[in-house]
Structures are given as C-alpha cells and as structure tokens.
Design an enzyme around this catalytic site. Structure first.
Site, PDB file in Angstrom:
ATOM      1  N   GLY A 229      -9.555   2.929   1.493  1.00  0.00           N
ATOM      2  CA  GLY A 229      -9.315   3.745   2.689  1.00  0.00           C
ATOM      3  C   GLY A 229      -9.640   2.962   3.961  1.00  0.00           C
ATOM      4  N   ASP A 259       0.809   4.410  -0.926  1.00  0.00           N
ATOM      5  CA  ASP A 259       2.180   4.027  -1.311  1.00  0.00           C
ATOM      6  C   ASP A 259       2.696   2.916  -0.393  1.00  0.00           C
ATOM      7  OD1 ASP A 259       2.063   6.083  -3.195  1.00  0.00           O
ATOM      8  OD2 ASP A 259       2.956   7.538  -1.828  1.00  0.00           O
TER       9      ASP A 259
HETATM   10  P1  ADP Z   1      -4.720   6.170  -1.330  1.00  0.00           P
HETATM   11  O1  ADP Z   1      -3.806   6.799  -0.312  1.00  0.00           O
HETATM   12  O2  ADP Z   1      -4.014   5.751  -2.582  1.00  0.00           O
HETATM   13  O3  ADP Z   1      -5.974   6.957  -1.614  1.00  0.00           O
HETATM   14  P2  ADP Z   1      -6.270   4.495   0.450  1.00  0.00           P
HETATM   15  O4  ADP Z   1      -6.724   5.720   1.141  1.00  0.00           O
HETATM   16  O5  ADP Z   1      -7.303   3.565  -0.109  1.00  0.00           O
HETATM   17  O6  ADP Z   1      -5.200   4.785  -0.703  1.00  0.00           O
HETATM   18  O7  ADP Z   1      -5.387   3.703   1.510  1.00  0.00           O
HETATM   19  C1  ADP Z   1      -4.606   2.567   1.191  1.00  0.00           C
HETATM   20  C2  ADP Z   1      -4.791   1.504   2.251  1.00  0.00           C
HETATM   21  O8  ADP Z   1      -4.361   2.002   3.535  1.00  0.00           O
HETATM   22  C3  ADP Z   1      -6.236   1.070   2.441  1.00  0.00           C
HETATM   23  O9  ADP Z   1      -6.583   0.017   1.540  1.00  0.00           O
HETATM   24  C4  ADP Z   1      -6.228   0.583   3.885  1.00  0.00           C
HETATM   25  O10 ADP Z   1      -5.733  -0.725   3.957  1.00  0.00           O
HETATM   26  C5  ADP Z   1      -5.225   1.530   4.549  1.00  0.00           C
HETATM   27  N1  ADP Z   1      -5.947   2.669   5.156  1.00  0.00           N
HETATM   28  C6  ADP Z   1      -6.110   3.918   4.617  1.00  0.00           C
HETATM   29  N2  ADP Z   1      -6.839   4.721   5.433  1.00  0.00           N
HETATM   30  C7  ADP Z   1      -7.133   3.969   6.521  1.00  0.00           C
HETATM   31  C8  ADP Z   1      -7.861   4.201   7.757  1.00  0.00           C
HETATM   32  N3  ADP Z   1      -8.427   5.390   8.007  1.00  0.00           N
HETATM   33  N4  ADP Z   1      -7.950   3.184   8.637  1.00  0.00           N
HETATM   34  C9  ADP Z   1      -7.386   1.979   8.396  1.00  0.00           C
HETATM   35  N5  ADP Z   1      -6.704   1.698   7.269  1.00  0.00           N
HETATM   36  C10 ADP Z   1      -6.569   2.667   6.340  1.00  0.00           C
END
Ligand code: ADP
Length: 308
Positions: A229, A259
C-alpha cells in the site's frame, strides 16, 4: 518477436455500486443512491492498465452475451486492448454487487458468472495468443485449473506473472512458474497460512514483509513481490530482498491500485527491466492510480506517470 507485450488471462466483471447510509443486516432492506455501473474484474483491470501505459495488450476472458459484457468489451477497446481473445456467452457476465457506506466500508457479493466458465479448453484454443505474448499475467478470479493450463501453454521464453487474488493454496506447478508471484499483505498471510484461517497456526507468520517474501520464495516461485500500500513494495529473488519506496501522494481511492501495479510490473519486466526497476515503475503507477476515483478510470498514461 512477440505480437503482444502482455496477455492477461483473467476475469471481467461489471461492478454495480450503490451508496447507502448503512449497510443492511439480515432480513433488512435499506434505500440507497442511484446505481453506478463500472467495468471491473482483476483481469479486465490489468489489461486496461497496461494498454493505457502503452503496452501492446490482449485479454483472454469470458463475458456473457449481455449488456454488461458489451460494457466490458467497450472499455477494453477504448483503452486499446486487443479483445479477439474475449469469449462471449455460456453464462451471464460476472457481477460484483457493492454497497458502500459513508465511511467507505463496503459489502460485496460476487457472482463469477462467465468467469467461472473460462475453461482449460478455452486456453488450449487460444494457444496462438499465448505463443504471441512476451508476458502472461493471471489472477484467481477464474478457475484454478484454467490457470494451470495457462502455465502449461506458455511459450518457452515467455514470462508468467500471477497475482493470487482471491488467495487459495497453489499447486507447485503454478508456483514454480511464477516470475514473480505478486501478493499484498492479506494474500501473503493466507498463502503462508497464518491469517487465522482454518488449519493455520495463529501467529505463525511474523509481521515482517521481508520474512513473508523469503518464506514465499521457498515455496518455489522464481521471484516474489509484496505490495505494501502506501509503504510501497518489496521484491525478492535468489539475489536477495530489496525494498521499493512508495511515492507520496494524496490517496483518494485505492480501488484497482494492485491491478495497475501488477500490469505495469509485468509490462516493464517484458521490456527487459530488472525486477527492482520494474517494481519502482509499478509503484509510481499504483500511486498515480490512488489519486483518482474508481478502478479503470483511475489508471494513468505513461505521460501521467512521468509527470508524477
Ligand atoms: P492491493 O490493491 O492489491 O491491496 P496495494 O494496496 O498494496 O495493493 O497497492 C499496490 C501498490 O500501489 C502499492 O505497492 C503502491 O506502490 C501503490 N499504492 C497503493 N496505495 C498507495 C498510497 N496510499 N500511496 C502511494 N502508493 C500507493
């Protein structure tokens, strides 16, 4: 020479979203907002994300012969995805019924519909598409035996990427093909069996994502990426474990971030980037996606990623 940078084999759903003051309990009826219908599903999302970045992208999926199926085909074509591999009919298009309350918490019911009818035979029939693709990406919103058939049908030099979502135990044949296996925190914990799910030992998995990556790597994938995230991501391979920094943004809606990340990573890997460089780029794409509402609507172009 490959015709496609990326082939996504996966799900296509219509997301039916209603805002409610309060999500209904058992036996209860509540009134909500006007219905919003959005193209979604992890496979369809990944294909749109890659095409918008400029990747030559194809989708192998199944939709129903209905209005939701046409909505999904239209959104793929508008993004520039080759939809020759999208099969039509056999069951209604997959649907996610989503209620969202004012705090942003949601309840979701998924009807897999046509996604559940994307069969191993469909994959065999699409052999020429698989052989024309440098990288092939899948998720688990289609039958697992279909994913197994994808692994068996890969061209000798093409690369296989899997986001095991929703998570479930994976056969060693699939694990061994992953390069990388891409998981978020929840998926990592379920695969490692420490989420309190049936059969798991409570507290058996440490809180350190580096440990998850190492443990997952021991299960057989050639490489592992853990997305964290707002904390970014980390990559792991025989060469070691490396943190990939996140990009600081004002997050508006994180739907589809994973995705977009996966699609961008798969594309950059196919273009020859190292795992760490591809993940750094994907991290920028994920960050850009969270700055806008929605899933497919939020995915950036390459120019927008540059400008971030
Ligand atoms: P999923 O949607 O599968 O749970 P994540 O939430 O880990 O996956 O998000 C995937 C990628 O998107 C993260 O590794 C990061 O690079 C980016 N990302 C997600 N949320 C944020 C955020 N709040 N700020 C910056 N980058 C983000």
């Amino acid at each position: 020479m490959y015709d496609y940078d990326l082939l996504v084999v996966g799900s296509a759903n219509a997301d039916l979203v209603i805002g409610v003051e309060r999500r209904p309990g058992a036996g209860e009826t509540v009134l909500g907002s006007d219905l919003a219908v959005h193209p979604g599903g992890k496979g369809a999302n990944q294909a749109v994300a890659a095409a918008r970045l400029g990747a030559r992208t194809a989708l192998l999926a199944r939709v129903g012969d209905d209005a939701h199926g046409r909505l999904l085909l239209d959104s793929q074509r508008a993004a520039g995805v080759d939809t020759a591999g999208v099969l039509v009919g056999g069951a209604p298009t997959g649907v996610a019924l989503i209620t969202v309350d004012p705090s942003g918490d949601n309840s979701i019911v998924v009807s897999p519909g046509a996604n559940g009818r994307l069969t191993p035979a469909d994959v065999r029939d699409a052999a020429s598409l698989l052989h024309a693709s440098r990288v092939v990406s899948t998720q688990l919103e289609i039958p697992l035996e279909t994913v197994v058939e994808v692994v068996r049908g890969l061209a000798p030099d093409s690369r296989f990427v899997l986001n095991p979502s929703p998570p479930r135990p994976l056969p060693s044949e699939v694990l061994a093909a992953c390069d990388p296996l891409i998981v978020n925190e929840h998926e990592a914990k379920v695969l490692l069996g420490g989420d309190g799910a049936e059969g798991s030992v409570e507290g058996s998995v440490s809180d350190a994502p580096e440990d998850w990556a190492r443990l997952l790597l021991e299960r057989g994938p050639r490489s592992v990426v853990v997305t964290l995230g707002a904390e970014g991501a980390l990559v792991a391979s025989a060469e070691g474990v490396t943190r990939v920094p996140s990009v600081k943004v004002a997050a508006v809606d994180t739907t589809g971030a994973g995705d977009a990340f996966t699609a961008a990573l798969a594309w950059r890997l196919g273009a020859g980037s190292s795992l760490a460089d591809a993940a750094a780029y994907a991290s920028r794409v994920g960050a850009a996606a969270v700055t806008r509402q929605g899933a497919q609507d939020s995915f950036p172009t390459a120019a927008e990623v540059e400008a971030l």
